[in-house]
Design an enzyme around this catalytic site. Structure first.
Site, PDB file in Angstrom:
ATOM      1  N   LYS A 124       0.825  -1.209   0.000  1.00  0.00           N
ATOM      2  CA  LYS A 124       0.000   0.000   0.000  1.00  0.00           C
ATOM      3  C   LYS A 124       0.863   1.264   0.000  1.00  0.00           C
ATOM      4  O   LYS A 124       0.669   2.167  -0.829  1.00  0.00           O
ATOM      5  CB  LYS A 124      -0.929  -0.041   1.215  1.00  0.00           C
ATOM      6  CG  LYS A 124      -1.668   1.230   1.535  1.00  0.00           C
ATOM      7  CD  LYS A 124      -2.598   1.021   2.682  1.00  0.00           C
ATOM      8  CE  LYS A 124      -1.966   0.326   3.864  1.00  0.00           C
ATOM      9  NZ  LYS A 124      -0.869   1.143   4.478  1.00  0.00           N
ATOM     10  N   GLU A 148       2.238   6.065  11.443  1.00  0.00           N
ATOM     11  CA  GLU A 148       3.241   5.315  10.692  1.00  0.00           C
ATOM     12  C   GLU A 148       4.375   4.892  11.612  1.00  0.00           C
ATOM     13  O   GLU A 148       4.629   5.509  12.644  1.00  0.00           O
ATOM     14  CB  GLU A 148       3.776   6.182   9.543  1.00  0.00           C
ATOM     15  CG  GLU A 148       4.616   5.453   8.508  1.00  0.00           C
ATOM     16  CD  GLU A 148       3.855   4.342   7.823  1.00  0.00           C
ATOM     17  OE1 GLU A 148       4.033   3.188   8.272  1.00  0.00           O
ATOM     18  OE2 GLU A 148       3.093   4.614   6.897  1.00  0.00           O
ATOM     19  N   ARG A 149       5.076   3.805  11.227  1.00  0.00           N
ATOM     20  CA  ARG A 149       6.265   3.391  11.967  1.00  0.00           C
ATOM     21  C   ARG A 149       7.347   4.458  11.824  1.00  0.00           C
ATOM     22  O   ARG A 149       7.618   4.946  10.722  1.00  0.00           O
ATOM     23  CB  ARG A 149       6.768   2.044  11.448  1.00  0.00           C
ATOM     24  CG  ARG A 149       5.842   0.886  11.797  1.00  0.00           C
ATOM     25  CD  ARG A 149       6.343  -0.411  11.190  1.00  0.00           C
ATOM     26  NE  ARG A 149       6.115  -0.447   9.756  1.00  0.00           N
ATOM     27  CZ  ARG A 149       4.982  -0.884   9.185  1.00  0.00           C
ATOM     28  NH1 ARG A 149       3.989  -1.315   9.942  1.00  0.00           N
ATOM     29  NH2 ARG A 149       4.852  -0.896   7.880  1.00  0.00           N
TER      30      ARG A 149
END
Length: 458
Positions: free
Chosen positions: A185, A208-209
């Protein structure tokens, strides 16, 4: 006596001069501030008494202690005080601490924000020094009235062949990318963000990481793409209130550039994590769940946010083309968030884990994906061609088990014979990695590939 004349003669003059000094040396500064005291503390929120009469939902408050300033947002108001959701997950608050009312949050974007990464509160997080701010935006933003909004514009080329052929986009369209985790994605979002069709790109990275933020900005976007990109970042370890605020800030920045006449691409990754953060904040405020743990306010905020994307006011020329990623929990495309967002957007691109396992990237389910504005992008000839390609792919997929058992015999069905021969070549032609050259004409590239394939095999 001459010296005394330099001093203010009235209380009004004194306050006026003192305020002028404050404005000059300590701006922004207030002579009188409204505050309250913390009366209750929970793991995700705290209650402040003394602010109920002045506060509004969404206003910011400031907690000051030991030289450290921490901000929070008011999420509930009642006669006993206000409930505050802090932006700082590690905020050290104690009963009796003083909290000051600041009022509504208003970002101050400027053209110099391009190439920068900011937090959900519009503060720099890229280590490149202070931001050059513009004039504050209105405290609250709303979608443009339906009959004042311009029409969706012409078709645009993203450079991604599978998208440009099967789910073409138009300027001002809102489309979702629906996928489970680890299906590609974010990679597809990065490929779309590098499209040359846009003046400005706004990327909202929500939940998000942390390690992937820098990789996305520096490696995936590259130096050229980053120069026209404003990144709004709220990583997964930050508070729910910051993760909830980040998409709104990204949308506000996109609206600013749209109102200047820019063609803006807004990438939100992901709206599901925004919904998770909104659920956490709403639950802390005491809202009951109505659908799989989601309070009703989550499904109110989703359209309120996403409807702000699209064409600008009629005649301004600007638009926001929104690409919204939807993280499908457990690959369940009937998840409440996915189902709700699908009904708001102008189309959906579905990524399949089975296709990714075949090493076909981007792993787009061509039959399950749809652009509701494709009729504005295709010519009549292209529409006929895509319909024929879809029919061949559908026949190829529905006979997959029969062919695997060896029950297929060539010559019995001419259309199926053509599908068996051409569909694998179509899949190969649509394979595209982030480092590949973007396609300038996807239909011509596909025709060229198929002709070369037939010549080689033939």
């Amino acid at each position: 006596m001459a010296a005394l004349s330099a001093f203010p003669q009235t209380r009004t003059d004194a306050l006026g001069r003192l305020q002028a000094v404050a404005d000059r040396y300590a701006a922004p500064c207030k002579l009188v501030e409204t505050g309250g005291r913390i009366t209750e503390i929970a793991s995700t929120a705290f209650r402040v008494a003394g602010l109920s009469a002045r506060a509004q939902l969404g206003d910011l408050v400031e907690h000051r202690k030991g030289g450290r300033l921490s901000l929070g947002e008011i999420v509930r108001i009642d006669n006993h005080g206000v409930l505050v959701s802090p932006f700082d997950a590690g905020m050290e608050a104690r009963l009796g601490d003083v909290v000051f009312h600041l009022g509504p949050f208003s970002p101050e974007p400027s053209p110099l924000w391009r190439g920068r990464a900011v937090s959900a509160l519009g503060r720099p997080v890229d280590g490149m020094g202070p931001l050059s701010n513009g004039a504050p935006l209105p405290a609250k933003a709303q979608a443009i009235a339906a009959l004042s909004r311009g029409r969706v514009g012409n078709a645009l080329r993203t450079g991604v062949k599978a998208v440009d052929i099967f789910t073409p986009l138009c300027f001002g369209q809102r489309i979702g990318i629906f996928a489970g985790s680890g299906v590609g994605k974010s990679t597809l979002l990065a490929m779309l963000a590098n499209a040359d069709a846009f003046d400005t790109v706004v990327v909202g990275l929500v939940g998000e990481r942390g390690r992937e933020v820098r990789e996305f900005l520096e490696d995936t976007l590259g130096e050229t793409g980053r120069q026209k990109t404003v990144a709004v970042v709220a990583t997964g370890d930050e508070s729910a209130q910051l993760r909830k605020r980040a998409p709104d800030t990204a949308m506000r920045v996109a609206e600013y550039f749209r109102d200047r006449g820019d063609q803006v691409l807004l990438v939100l990754d992901s709206v599901t994590r925004f919904a998770h953060a909104a659920r956490e904040v709403a639950s802390a405020a005491g809202e009951p769940p109505v659908a799989r743990g989601y309070p009703a306010s989550v499904f109110t905020e989703l359209p309120r946010l996403l409807e702000r994307a699209g064409p600008g006011t009629e005649g301004t020329g600007g638009s926001i083309t929104a690409v919204i990623s939807v993280l499908v929990d457990g690959d369940d495309h009937n998840d409440p968030v996915a189902d709700n967002v699908r009904g708001i957007l102008d189309g959906h691109i579905v990524l399949s884990r089975a296709i990714a396992s075949e090493n076909r990237y981007p792993a787009i389910d061509l039959l399950g994906s749809l652009s509701r504005l494709s009729h504005k992008a295709w010519s009549e000839e292209e529409r006929t061609l895509v319909g024929h390609l879809r029919a061949m792919i559908a026949r190829f997929e529905e006979t997959r088990d029969i062919r695997a058992m060896g029950a297929y015999q060539s010559g019995a069905d001419a259309f199926l014979d053509g599908a068996v021969r051409q569909v694998p070549a179509i899949f190969e032609a649509l394979n595209q990695k982030p480092g590949d050259q973007p396609s300038l004409n996807a239909f011509a590239d596909l025709a060229h590939f198929l002709r070369n394939r037939e010549t080689r095999d033939g």
